[in-house]
Design a protein around this motif. Structure first.
Motif, mmCIF file in Angstrom:
data_model
loop_
_atom_site.group_PDB
_atom_site.id
_atom_site.type_symbol
_atom_site.label_atom_id
_atom_site.label_comp_id
_atom_site.label_asym_id
_atom_site.label_seq_id
_atom_site.Cartn_x
_atom_site.Cartn_y
_atom_site.Cartn_z
ATOM 1 N N LEU A 100 47.669 15.972 12.372
ATOM 2 C CA LEU A 100 48.640 15.730 13.440
ATOM 3 C C LEU A 100 47.978 14.962 14.578
ATOM 4 O O LEU A 100 46.782 15.134 14.840
ATOM 5 C CB LEU A 100 49.163 17.054 14.001
ATOM 6 C CG LEU A 100 50.091 17.863 13.111
ATOM 7 C CD1 LEU A 100 50.241 19.274 13.673
ATOM 8 C CD2 LEU A 100 51.439 17.191 12.992
ATOM 9 N N HIS A 101 48.753 14.143 15.267
ATOM 10 C CA HIS A 101 48.265 13.468 16.471
ATOM 11 C C HIS A 101 48.538 14.388 17.661
ATOM 12 O O HIS A 101 49.681 14.788 17.889
ATOM 13 C CB HIS A 101 48.976 12.126 16.662
ATOM 14 C CG HIS A 101 48.631 11.459 17.946
ATOM 15 N ND1 HIS A 101 47.372 10.987 18.240
ATOM 16 C CD2 HIS A 101 49.392 11.208 19.038
ATOM 17 C CE1 HIS A 101 47.374 10.470 19.455
ATOM 18 N NE2 HIS A 101 48.587 10.587 19.963
ATOM 19 N N VAL A 102 47.488 14.734 18.389
ATOM 20 C CA VAL A 102 47.634 15.591 19.572
ATOM 21 C C VAL A 102 47.930 14.678 20.757
ATOM 22 O O VAL A 102 47.074 13.892 21.169
ATOM 23 C CB VAL A 102 46.371 16.441 19.817
ATOM 24 C CG1 VAL A 102 46.517 17.258 21.092
ATOM 25 C CG2 VAL A 102 46.096 17.341 18.620
ATOM 26 N N VAL A 103 49.141 14.784 21.296
ATOM 27 C CA VAL A 103 49.542 13.913 22.401
ATOM 28 C C VAL A 103 49.063 14.431 23.744
ATOM 29 O O VAL A 103 48.840 13.644 24.665
ATOM 30 C CB VAL A 103 51.067 13.662 22.435
ATOM 31 C CG1 VAL A 103 51.498 12.856 21.227
ATOM 32 C CG2 VAL A 103 51.852 14.947 22.517
ATOM 33 N N GLU A 104 48.915 15.771 23.863
ATOM 34 C CA GLU A 104 48.391 16.334 25.111
ATOM 35 C C GLU A 104 47.890 17.752 24.879
ATOM 36 O O GLU A 104 48.399 18.472 24.036
ATOM 37 C CB GLU A 104 49.433 16.311 26.233
ATOM 38 C CG GLU A 104 50.659 17.153 25.974
ATOM 39 C CD GLU A 104 51.704 17.030 27.073
ATOM 40 O OE1 GLU A 104 51.604 16.126 27.925
ATOM 41 O OE2 GLU A 104 52.628 17.845 27.087
ATOM 42 N N VAL A 105 46.849 18.085 25.656
ATOM 43 C CA VAL A 105 46.335 19.454 25.703
ATOM 44 C C VAL A 105 46.302 19.828 27.176
ATOM 45 O O VAL A 105 45.486 19.312 27.939
ATOM 46 C CB VAL A 105 44.914 19.575 25.085
ATOM 47 C CG1 VAL A 105 44.417 21.006 25.189
ATOM 48 C CG2 VAL A 105 44.905 19.096 23.643
ATOM 49 N N ASN A 106 47.208 20.696 27.578
ATOM 50 C CA ASN A 106 47.300 21.130 28.970
ATOM 51 C C ASN A 106 46.544 22.438 29.136
ATOM 52 O O ASN A 106 46.793 23.396 28.406
ATOM 53 C CB ASN A 106 48.765 21.325 29.373
ATOM 54 C CG ASN A 106 49.546 20.033 29.232
ATOM 55 O OD1 ASN A 106 49.154 19.008 29.766
ATOM 56 N ND2 ASN A 106 50.632 20.075 28.495
ATOM 57 N N ILE A 107 45.631 22.471 30.090
ATOM 58 C CA ILE A 107 44.804 23.647 30.341
ATOM 59 C C ILE A 107 45.297 24.324 31.614
ATOM 60 O O ILE A 107 45.431 23.680 32.656
ATOM 61 C CB ILE A 107 43.320 23.264 30.504
ATOM 62 C CG1 ILE A 107 42.830 22.423 29.322
ATOM 63 C CG2 ILE A 107 42.471 24.514 30.711
ATOM 64 C CD1 ILE A 107 42.928 23.081 27.978
ATOM 65 N N HIS A 108 45.559 25.620 31.515
ATOM 66 C CA HIS A 108 45.976 26.426 32.660
ATOM 67 C C HIS A 108 44.861 27.443 32.912
ATOM 68 O O HIS A 108 44.686 28.376 32.131
ATOM 69 C CB HIS A 108 47.292 27.161 32.365
ATOM 70 C CG HIS A 108 48.390 26.238 31.932
ATOM 71 N ND1 HIS A 108 49.249 25.641 32.822
ATOM 72 C CD2 HIS A 108 48.755 25.794 30.704
ATOM 73 C CE1 HIS A 108 50.099 24.875 32.155
ATOM 74 N NE2 HIS A 108 49.823 24.957 30.870
ATOM 75 N N VAL A 109 44.100 27.242 33.980
ATOM 76 C CA VAL A 109 43.022 28.166 34.326
ATOM 77 C C VAL A 109 43.637 29.269 35.179
ATOM 78 O O VAL A 109 44.116 29.021 36.277
ATOM 79 C CB VAL A 109 41.881 27.449 35.076
ATOM 80 C CG1 VAL A 109 40.794 28.447 35.465
ATOM 81 C CG2 VAL A 109 41.313 26.324 34.222
ATOM 82 N N GLU A 110 43.603 30.497 34.645
ATOM 83 C CA GLU A 110 44.273 31.611 35.311
ATOM 84 C C GLU A 110 43.325 32.596 35.956
ATOM 85 O O GLU A 110 43.761 33.597 36.504
ATOM 86 C CB GLU A 110 45.187 32.320 34.319
ATOM 87 C CG GLU A 110 46.305 31.405 33.863
ATOM 88 C CD GLU A 110 47.424 32.143 33.194
ATOM 89 O OE1 GLU A 110 47.216 33.271 32.732
ATOM 90 O OE2 GLU A 110 48.522 31.575 33.143
ATOM 91 N N GLY A 111 42.042 32.310 35.897
ATOM 92 C CA GLY A 111 41.104 33.206 36.544
ATOM 93 C C GLY A 111 39.663 32.809 36.280
ATOM 94 O O GLY A 111 39.382 31.903 35.507
#
Length: 129
Positions: A100-111
Motif C-alpha cells: 500500500l502507498h502510505v499517504v500520511e502518518v499523523n503522530i499525536h504525542v499525548e504525554g
C-alpha cells in the motif's frame, strides 16, 4: 481493506493488519515509551504490548492508507525528532509489508514518560531540601 484481484484470485489486507504493522513499527522506534489509547481512555494511558493496535487508527483504500498514531514519548528525547523517525518507520514498514502507498502518518504525542529512577531521585531531592 485493500483488495486486489488477479488472475489467480483476490488478495485482501484488512485494516487491522495495517494497524498491527504500524503499531509494531511504532513501539520499535527509539524514544517511544508506549502507545496511548487516546483521550477517551484517559490522557496518556499506557497500553500493554499485547495490543499494539491501541493508539493506532488507519483508513485503508484500494491502494493507499492514512495512519494516525497516539504515543507517549520518553523524557529527554527530542519530541519532533522521535515523531519524524516514527513517521518514517511506520511508512516504510507498512509499504514494504503490504504494498500500500502510505499517504500520511499523523503522530499525536499525548504525554511524556518520566523514567522511574529519575522521578524517584527527583522526589528524594525535594524531600531532602
Amino acid at each position: 481493506m485493500m483488495t486486489e484481484e488477479r488472475e489467480t484470485g483476490k488478495i485482501k489486507i484488512e485494516s487491522d493488519v495495517v494497524a498491527m504493522i504500524a503499531g509494531l513499527a511504532a513501539t520499535d522506534t527509539e524514544g517511544v515509551a508506549s502507545m496511548s489509547g487516546g483521550i477517551t481512555e484517559g490522557l496518556a494511558k499506557r497500553v500493554s504490548g499485547k495490543n499494539v493496535t491501541k493508539g493506532v487508527r488507519v483508513e485503508v483504500g484500494e491502494t493507499e492508507t492514512a495512519i494516525d498514531i497516539r504515543v507517549v514519548i520518553k523524557y529527554g528525547y527530542k519530541i519532533h525528532e522521535v515523531a519524524r523517525k516514527l513517521q518514517q518507520n511506520v511508512k516504510e514498514a507498512v509499504e514494504s509489508m503490504t504494498g500500500l502507498h502510505v499517504v500520511e502518518v499523523n503522530i499525536h504525542v499525548e504525554g511524556v514518560e518520566l523514567q522511574k529512577e529519575e522521578h524517584e531521585t527527583e522526589e528524594e531531592n525535594i524531600r531532602l531540601k
